[in-house]
Scaffold this motif. Structure first.
Motif, short mmCIF file in Angstrom:
data_model
loop_
_atom_site.label_atom_id
_atom_site.label_comp_id
_atom_site.label_asym_id
_atom_site.label_seq_id
_atom_site.Cartn_x
_atom_site.Cartn_y
_atom_site.Cartn_z
N ALA A 171 1.01 -1.14 -0.08
CA ALA A 171 -0.14 0.04 0.09
C ALA A 171 0.86 1.30 -0.12
CB ALA A 171 -0.88 -0.02 0.99
N ASN A 229 -4.15 -2.60 -6.34
CA ASN A 229 -4.22 -1.92 -4.92
C ASN A 229 -5.03 -1.27 -4.58
OD1 ASN A 229 -2.16 -2.04 -2.82
ND2 ASN A 229 -0.60 -1.01 -4.00
N PHE A 267 -6.04 -2.71 1.81
CA PHE A 267 -5.85 -1.48 1.57
C PHE A 267 -7.28 -0.97 1.07
CE2 PHE A 267 -4.47 2.29 -0.99
CZ PHE A 267 -4.22 3.11 0.09
#
Ligand code: HEM
Length: 495
Positions: free
Chosen positions: A60, A83, A398
């Protein structure tokens, strides 16, 4: 002259070595054309020395620099990382056909022999996924029958806790020992509803040993990840474990089912599998496949649900005001009378409990980096080229902690999932079951288990801190792939 010759030989060696090293470094530096950018780390190890124990946090940390799609090298392999939610949805849902493979792994290939569902690929995976979904529906998934089974298991859990405690009002339980029982048996009920008494003991042994097996497999996988060269030596013991704990017992139970199979009354997962096995020829309906499939449902279902329940109880203990609110909601909507049994239709009227469960999923992400995927054909994502076979990680952690979408993500706050009128807001940014073509097959079952467990247990009980143990903390078990709470004891008190 001899000295001169020796010097020449040494120079050739040195030159050869330097040449190989340069070639290696050159190769090591190179990546497929237009591959997503990201850190390479150091030769041989990749980013392993820098990533620390929380790979999801490490990955992240590159989000600002690279955006939703990046890559990193681990050992000799390049991984693609998704991500954020947009990249995960684009890959797993919109380009799901190409992003739904599982990476090749020597351990899992040996352990599963290409069977089962969680690590299966290609036609077998598609076929088995369709089969499991249909079978779950036929067994009453999402219907009242399933609610009744879960409620029965919740009651059994309370009874077992009462027995363990011995005193009238306080029951001390060890979470890792007790919680698997209700959840474990529900998952297991699906295959084995048509219970056959002689197998009861063996079957119980299988339930009890699942945690143990998962523990061992986890350790092995972790060790393997850090000592790649030791891989082959782990395979035989792993395979023995599978045979000992699952294959033999499941085969015997399946044989017994076969002898008394009634086509007009298919009661459980094994019945449905055996019936289809008769009708359909080919590789996909074999006894070996049945064993691996049930093992996958077992392992995929028990550890995850147990972890989610465990974290929920840790949250109730750390934030007692949440428990008070859930109690109020239960009293109002279900009532305290014994015959008022929770069912899934109560969900609509219980926004706080739903918000609590959603917040637990967000706050303690169990599968922070999901189960790895891989691309099954060359494809383009966000303009990057990803060659066939590339492994893909998705950073669910994340998605659940991105400060751009969650205010103070490090705080536990169920209210963030309620609107101004106190209505529950289902969030597409809370994705503990992943999304798309390969997402969790047990999502409905897991949701029902969590809702009915809390509603059923909290109706007449409350969780309290065990004064001898103290407040359980947030540190995770060292297990590895899944984030599970460490063992703790809790007091369950009648209210
Ligand atoms: C809170 C509980 C659970 C959580 C958080 C969870 C989470 C997940 C996740 C993250 C995946 C991987 C999805 C992907 O690869 O993109 C998965 C796959 C899977 N889960 Fe669950 N799961 C839970 C409960 C269950 C239960 C109760 C069952 C049993 C019926 C189950 C069966 C499976 C199976 C069979 C797969 C593999 C699907 C495939 O590869 O096609 N899970 N789960």
């Amino acid at each position: 002259e001899e000295l001169h010759f020796e010097r020449m030989i040494s120079s050739i060696y040195v030159f050869g070595f330097v040449f190989c090293l340069v070639c290696y470094l050159f190769r090591w530096k190179s990546r497929p054309k237009n591959f997503p950018p990201g850190p390479l780390g150091i030769p041989m190890l990749g980013v392993a020395p820098f990533a620390g124990s929380k790979l999801e946090n490490y990955l992240a940390s590159f989000y600002k620099k690279y955006g939703g799609v990046m890559s990193f090298r681990l050992g000799p392999k390049d991984w693609v990382v998704l991500n954020d939610l947009e990249a995960i949805t684009q890959a797993f849902t919109k380009q799901g056909e190409s992003f739904s493979g599982r990476p090749k792994s020597v351990v899992f290939d040996q352990l599963t022999q290409g069977c089962g569902i969680v690590f299966a690929n290609g036609d077998r995976w598609q076929h088995q996924r369709r089969f499991v979904l249909t079978a779950l529906k036929r067994l009453g998934m999402g219907k009242r029958t399933m609610d009744a089974i879960i409620n029965e298991e919740t009651n059994r859990f309370i009874a077992s806790v009462q027995l363990a405690g011995g005193t009238e009002y306080y029951y001390f339980i060890q979470i890792r020992q007790c919680v698997p029982r209700p959840t474990g048996t529900i998952v297991v009920f699906l295959p084995f509803l048509r219970f056959i008494p002689p197998f009861k003991q063996k079957f119980q042994k299988m339930v009890d040993s699942t945690e143990q097996v998962i523990g061992i497999v986890k350790i092995v996988i972790e060790t393997v990840a850090s000592h790649l060269f030791l891989l082959p030596s782990f395979i035989p013991p792993l395979f023995m474990l599978f045979k000992l704990y699952f294959a033999d017992i499941i085969s015997q139970i399946a044989e017994n089912h076969k002898q008394s199979l009634d086509e007009n009354n298919l009661c459980d997962f094994i019945d449905i599998f055996l019936s289809d096995m008769k009708k359909q020829k080919g590789d996909f309906f074999t006894k070996l496949q049945l064993c691996h499939l049930i093992r996958d449902l077992f392992v995929g279902g028990i550890d995850t649900t147990t972890a989610a329940l465990g974290w929920g109880i840790v949250c109730l203990l750390n934030f007692p005001e949440c428990q008070d609110k859930i109690h109020q909601e239960i009293d109002q909507i279900i009532g305290k009378l014994n015959y008022a049994v929770p069912n899934m239709s109560h969900q609509e009227k219980m926004p706080y409990l739903r918000a609590f469960i959603q917040e637990v999923h967000r706050f303690q992400t169990i599968a922070g980096l999901n189960i790895p995927h891989c691309v099954t054909e060359d494809c383009i994502l966000y303009g990057y080229r990803i060659p066939k076979g590339t492994p893909v990680m998705s950073n669910i952690w994340f998605v659940h902690n991105d400060p751009a979408h969650w205010q103070e993500p490090q705080k536990f706050r169920p209210e963030r999932h309620l609107d101004g009128d106190g209505k529950f807001i289902p969030s597409n940014r809370v994705i503990p079951f992943s999304v798309g073509h390969r997402s969790c097959l047990g999502v409905q079952l897991a949701k029902a288990e969590l809702f009915l467990f809390y509603a059923g247990v909290l109706k007449h009980h409350e969780f309290q801190v065990d004064p001898n143990f103290g407040l359980p903390d947030w540190s995770r078990d060292d297990g590895g792939t899944l984030k599970t709470p460490k063992d703790f004891t809790v007091c369950i008190k009648e209210r």
